[in-house]
Write a protein that holds these residues in place. Structure first.
Motif, PDB file in Angstrom:
ATOM      1  N   LEU A 176       0.994  -1.178   0.038  1.00  0.00           N
ATOM      2  CA  LEU A 176       0.099  -0.031   0.061  1.00  0.00           C
ATOM      3  C   LEU A 176       0.703   1.072   0.068  1.00  0.00           C
ATOM      4  CD1 LEU A 176      -2.782  -1.298   2.385  1.00  0.00           C
ATOM      5  CD2 LEU A 176      -2.732  -1.055   0.020  1.00  0.00           C
ATOM      6  N   THR A 177       2.097   1.143   0.720  1.00  0.00           N
ATOM      7  CA  THR A 177       3.030   2.217   0.659  1.00  0.00           C
ATOM      8  C   THR A 177       3.418   2.615  -0.896  1.00  0.00           C
ATOM      9  OG1 THR A 177       3.772   1.791   2.747  1.00  0.00           O
ATOM     10  CG2 THR A 177       4.999   3.082   1.691  1.00  0.00           C
ATOM     11  N   HIS A 181       0.283   5.344  -0.509  1.00  0.00           N
ATOM     12  CA  HIS A 181      -0.850   5.537   0.721  1.00  0.00           C
ATOM     13  C   HIS A 181       0.406   5.825   1.892  1.00  0.00           C
ATOM     14  CE1 HIS A 181      -3.519   3.089  -1.612  1.00  0.00           C
ATOM     15  NE2 HIS A 181      -4.281   3.700  -1.206  1.00  0.00           N
ATOM     16  N   VAL A 353      -3.455   2.310   7.570  1.00  0.00           N
ATOM     17  CA  VAL A 353      -3.691   3.162   6.589  1.00  0.00           C
ATOM     18  C   VAL A 353      -3.954   4.420   7.344  1.00  0.00           C
ATOM     19  CG1 VAL A 353      -4.810   3.670   4.362  1.00  0.00           C
ATOM     20  CG2 VAL A 353      -4.362   1.421   4.699  1.00  0.00           C
ATOM     21  N   SER A 357      -5.333   9.158   3.693  1.00  0.00           N
ATOM     22  CA  SER A 357      -5.181   8.614   2.567  1.00  0.00           C
ATOM     23  C   SER A 357      -6.338   8.247   1.850  1.00  0.00           C
ATOM     24  CB  SER A 357      -4.157   7.533   2.772  1.00  0.00           C
ATOM     25  OG  SER A 357      -2.909   8.055   2.778  1.00  0.00           O
ATOM     26  N   VAL A 358      -7.751   8.324   2.694  1.00  0.00           N
ATOM     27  CA  VAL A 358      -8.797   7.836   2.236  1.00  0.00           C
ATOM     28  C   VAL A 358      -9.869   8.897   2.176  1.00  0.00           C
ATOM     29  CG1 VAL A 358      -8.443   5.529   2.841  1.00  0.00           C
ATOM     30  CG2 VAL A 358      -9.618   7.202   4.508  1.00  0.00           C
ATOM     31  N   SER A 365      -9.637   4.867  -1.536  1.00  0.00           N
ATOM     32  CA  SER A 365      -8.225   5.559  -1.451  1.00  0.00           C
ATOM     33  C   SER A 365      -8.249   7.016  -2.427  1.00  0.00           C
ATOM     34  CB  SER A 365      -7.114   4.450  -2.303  1.00  0.00           C
ATOM     35  OG  SER A 365      -5.922   5.274  -2.539  1.00  0.00           O
TER      36      SER A 365
END
Length: 406
Positions: A176-177, A181, A353, A357-358, A365
């Motif tokens: 995810l990074t 994110h 997360v 980022s959301v 995302s």
């Protein structure tokens, strides 16, 4: 529309069921990394499954959610604890609310919750694939998401919802990074405290309810029952404090001062006045025979011994200085945390997360369109009492609806 759910836990199943109902033309697949789904649901609440909470004792969402309280307040307008209650009863699981406001299935068995979720998914023709550990996600030219698994398989989906739960280490979220994110460093949240004081730990099995626990020098405090164990302390008053102080304790390597007020929310003045009244009414009684505030006899005798007071000494023979020392110990008994223990009924981490980022309305995302999040993989966590499972139900519904609608 093909929708992938990455993680076969509570949030994953709720997201899958919701997405399928919201878009009957969609094809929904749950991918679970181990051999069985809903394993954590099976053991939560001591195997009884603390489904949610009545929230009757919550006046500020931050009391229940040290991290993510603003987002949960917003999202629960879409699917609240009351909606959770109605949802499970509608699909065949009667629930009961205990005196402590925790909500359990009437059967007192987590398997009725598991059976309900699995049955709903099966009836909606949700596909479940176990032993599929996700290793990477990438966005392809046509806008779909390519999911790569440890077994070497690749699958393409229009939407994906990550519901993998809390990761004990940031490296578990590296995929995810790579997508861009922001990840908040994961640290344990609900845990017990180790205290290396043999005399104190000899009180193991002693329960005091309520007490107030605190980390001296900070504003972090919690109220509830405390259980003395052979390694230190446990119980709601400790677990709540561990949640509030999760990052602080991690930064201090789980070595910190710890204070207990054995008299709950009573003030020093109230405690002192009670002791003076007890002394005036019972001057010839021995200290050890009268334990104030309903304290367990073993704890009261321990406190007397800790202060070097003879339990056979008459109440009338203790002076004002001794009463002051007793008062101070009752309202501010100090120990040292020497490490964290394990609360085996919960496996909760804070971090994950970043909520930055959301999208706060959809849980999509901000950096990878079509990718959504639900459950503990987000930087939302709660105290014990059914609040963490409510995160799963609420975020699962929101992510499922929005992924199916987009």
């Amino acid at each position: 529309m093909d929708i992938a759910i990455i993680g076969g836990g509570a949030a994953g199943f709720m997201a899958a069921i919701t997405a399928r109902r919201a878009n009957p033309a969609s094809r929904v697949t749950i991918f679970e990394r181990v051999h069985k789904v809903l394993a954590k649901v099976e053991i939560t609440g001591g195997g009884r499954c603390n489904v949610t909470n009545s929230f009757a004792a919550i006046t500020d969402m931050k009391q229940a959610y040290p991290r993510g309280h603003k987002l949960m307040k917003r999202l629960m307008k879409v699917f609240s604890h009351e909606d959770t209650y109605r949802w499970f009863e509608r699909y065949g699981v009667p629930l009961v609310t205990q005196e402590d406001e925790c909500v359990f299935p009437k059967a007192q068995d987590s398997h009725v919750i598991i059976d309900c979720l699995v049955r709903q998914a099966r009836e909606l023709e949700v596909t479940v694939c176990c032993r599929h550990r996700l290793t990477d996600i990438r966005r392809v030219e046509d806008g779909r998401l390519e999911l790569m698994f440890e077994n070497g398989s690749h699958r393409l989906f229009h939407r994906a919802i990550v519901t993998t739960g809390g990761s004990p280490h940031a490296r578990g979220l590296e995929y995810l990074t790579r997508l861009g994110h922001e990840i908040e460093a994961p640290v344990p949240s609900l845990f017990t405290f180790n205290i290396r004081d043999r005399a104190f730990c000899n009180l193991m099995g002693t329960v005091v309810d309520p007490v107030v626990t605190a980390v001296p020098g900070t504003k972090m405090r919690a109220q509830g029952a405390l259980l003395v164990t052979h390694w230190g302390v446990s119980g709601p008053a400790v677990l709540k404090l561990s949640s509030y102080a999760a990052h602080w304790l991690a930064e201090h390597e789980y070595k910190a001062p710890f204070a207990v007020s054995w008299t709950g929310e009573r003030t020093r003045q109230e405690v002192e006045e009670t002791l003076l009244q007890l002394q005036a009414a019972n001057p010839r009684k021995q200290l050890g025979t009268l334990h104030p505030f309903g304290l367990p006899s073993r704890l009261w005798l321990y406190i007397l011994n800790k202060l070097g007071l003879d339990a056979v000494k008459p109440w009338g023979e203790i002076g004002r200085k001794t009463l002051n020392r007793l008062t101070e110990t009752l309202v501010n008994d100090q120990y040292t945390i020497a490490g964290k223990g394990v609360f085996r009924e919960e496996f909760v981490t804070c971090g994950g997360v970043s909520l930055q980022s959301v999208n706060a309305k959809t849980l999509e995302s901000k950096v990878c369109p079509g990718l959504f999040f639900a459950g503990e993989v987000l930087d939302i966590d709660a105290i014990t009492g059914g609040f963490n499972l409510q995160v799963a139900w609420t975020t699962g519904v929101v992510a499922g609806q929005c992924a199916a609608d987009c």
